[in-house]
Write a protein that holds these residues in place. Structure first.
Motif, PDB file in Angstrom:
ATOM      1  N   GLU A  32       9.576  11.115  -5.562  1.00  0.00           N
ATOM      2  CA  GLU A  32       9.528   9.657  -5.544  1.00  0.00           C
ATOM      3  C   GLU A  32      10.924   9.152  -5.205  1.00  0.00           C
ATOM      4  OE1 GLU A  32       8.436   5.848  -8.393  1.00  0.00           O
ATOM      5  OE2 GLU A  32       8.603   7.847  -9.273  1.00  0.00           O
ATOM      6  N   VAL A  57      13.029   5.688  -4.997  1.00  0.00           N
ATOM      7  CA  VAL A  57      13.049   4.285  -5.385  1.00  0.00           C
ATOM      8  C   VAL A  57      14.343   3.686  -4.849  1.00  0.00           C
ATOM      9  CG1 VAL A  57      12.996   2.637  -7.295  1.00  0.00           C
ATOM     10  CG2 VAL A  57      11.777   4.826  -7.495  1.00  0.00           C
ATOM     11  N   GLU A  68      13.072  -2.372  -0.144  1.00  0.00           N
ATOM     12  CA  GLU A  68      12.072  -1.546   0.533  1.00  0.00           C
ATOM     13  C   GLU A  68      12.782  -0.584   1.490  1.00  0.00           C
ATOM     14  OE1 GLU A  68       8.256  -2.094   3.459  1.00  0.00           O
ATOM     15  OE2 GLU A  68       8.693  -3.679   2.001  1.00  0.00           O
ATOM     16  N   LYS A  80      13.061   6.753   5.616  1.00  0.00           N
ATOM     17  CA  LYS A  80      11.979   7.564   5.036  1.00  0.00           C
ATOM     18  C   LYS A  80      11.996   8.963   5.630  1.00  0.00           C
ATOM     19  CE  LYS A  80       8.879   3.817   3.705  1.00  0.00           C
ATOM     20  NZ  LYS A  80       7.566   3.200   3.871  1.00  0.00           N
ATOM     21  N   LYS A 140       6.630   9.532  -2.228  1.00  0.00           N
ATOM     22  CA  LYS A 140       6.184   8.163  -2.462  1.00  0.00           C
ATOM     23  C   LYS A 140       7.425   7.285  -2.501  1.00  0.00           C
ATOM     24  CE  LYS A 140       2.064   9.158  -5.193  1.00  0.00           C
ATOM     25  NZ  LYS A 140       1.407   8.969  -6.494  1.00  0.00           N
ATOM     26  N   TYR A 141       7.308   6.110  -1.902  1.00  0.00           N
ATOM     27  CA  TYR A 141       8.441   5.190  -1.834  1.00  0.00           C
ATOM     28  C   TYR A 141       8.101   3.912  -2.589  1.00  0.00           C
ATOM     29  CZ  TYR A 141       9.839   8.319   1.910  1.00  0.00           C
ATOM     30  OH  TYR A 141      10.183   9.430   2.629  1.00  0.00           O
ATOM     31  N   SER A 142       9.102   3.379  -3.287  1.00  0.00           N
ATOM     32  CA  SER A 142       8.939   2.100  -3.964  1.00  0.00           C
ATOM     33  C   SER A 142      10.300   1.431  -4.053  1.00  0.00           C
ATOM     34  CB  SER A 142       8.327   2.287  -5.348  1.00  0.00           C
ATOM     35  OG  SER A 142       9.157   3.084  -6.159  1.00  0.00           O
ATOM     36  N   SER A 143      10.300   0.212  -4.568  1.00  0.00           N
ATOM     37  CA  SER A 143      11.574  -0.491  -4.717  1.00  0.00           C
ATOM     38  C   SER A 143      11.696  -1.041  -6.126  1.00  0.00           C
ATOM     39  CB  SER A 143      11.684  -1.618  -3.693  1.00  0.00           C
ATOM     40  OG  SER A 143      10.669  -2.565  -3.898  1.00  0.00           O
ATOM     41  N   ASP A 144      12.946  -1.192  -6.549  1.00  0.00           N
ATOM     42  CA  ASP A 144      13.266  -1.726  -7.867  1.00  0.00           C
ATOM     43  C   ASP A 144      14.564  -2.504  -7.746  1.00  0.00           C
ATOM     44  OD1 ASP A 144      13.891  -2.282 -10.480  1.00  0.00           O
ATOM     45  OD2 ASP A 144      13.882  -0.191 -11.164  1.00  0.00           O
TER      46      ASP A 144
END
Length: 181
Positions: free
Chosen positions: A111, A113, A117, A123, A141-145
């Motif tokens: 993952e 983060v 984005e 990626k 898996k990619y996500s943002s915070d």
């Protein structure tokens, strides 16, 4: 017996059975679909773990949901789990099956983060970096915070690489406190 041991035992038995029949890849796709469905449907998880609902009704629900989407072997496995009164462990069994399959196939889950984005070109970079680090095929898996402020955090299994601004500030704060600055 712990949930982990129960789920491992059933997942291993099913993998060995379908592997002997050369159906592992097809069933693995089914199990990913089951896992995604269980993760996205709290109602289904509640039905499976509810002791008031009869096993026949649980089998009917699972059959209606999955019969047209997965193989006969997978449907029979679901029925078998319910017949053994382990339906409350089904989510764990499916998850453990996927973990064991990934181990056998040389796939690592990661993952990434980011504070924002992640761009497409990055990626590809992260995909290659994870594969080089793990020496396995990476499923990322990619996500943002936004709380990270800047930078990124990567989790590969139990390993975490935290290159976020938030983490750097925390480290700096700790260092200042230790040195009484």
């Amino acid at each position: 017996m712990s949930n982990f041991n129960i789920s491992t035992r059933y997942a291993r038995a099913f993998i060995e059975l379908i592997e002997s029949q050369n159906k592992l890849n097809d069933i693995a796709d089914d199990m990913v679909l089951l896992n995604n469905t269980f993760e996205s449907s709290r109602e289904l998880r509640n039905v499976l773990s509810n002791p008031v609902i009869k096993n026949d009704d649980k089998v009917a629900i699972l059959t209606q949901l999955f019969e047209s989407k997965v193989s006969v072997d997978t449907v029979n496995f679901l029925k078998f789990i319910v017949d053994k009164n382990r339906e409350d462990k089904l989510v764990d069994i499916v998850s453990r099956f996927n973990e064991m399959h990934d181990e056998r196939a040389g796939i690592v889950n990661a993952e990434v983060v980011g504070a924002f984005e992640i761009a497409e070109d990055l990626k590809d970079y992260f995909q290659k970096a994870v594969e080089n680090f793990s020496l396995k095929i990476a499923r990322v898996k990619y996500s943002s915070d936004k709380d990270l402020i800047g930078g990124f955090r990567i989790r590969i299994g139990d390993t975490i690489v935290d290159a976020s601004v938030k983490n750097q500030l925390e480290l700096l704060k700790t260092r200042f406190l230790e040195e009484n600055i």
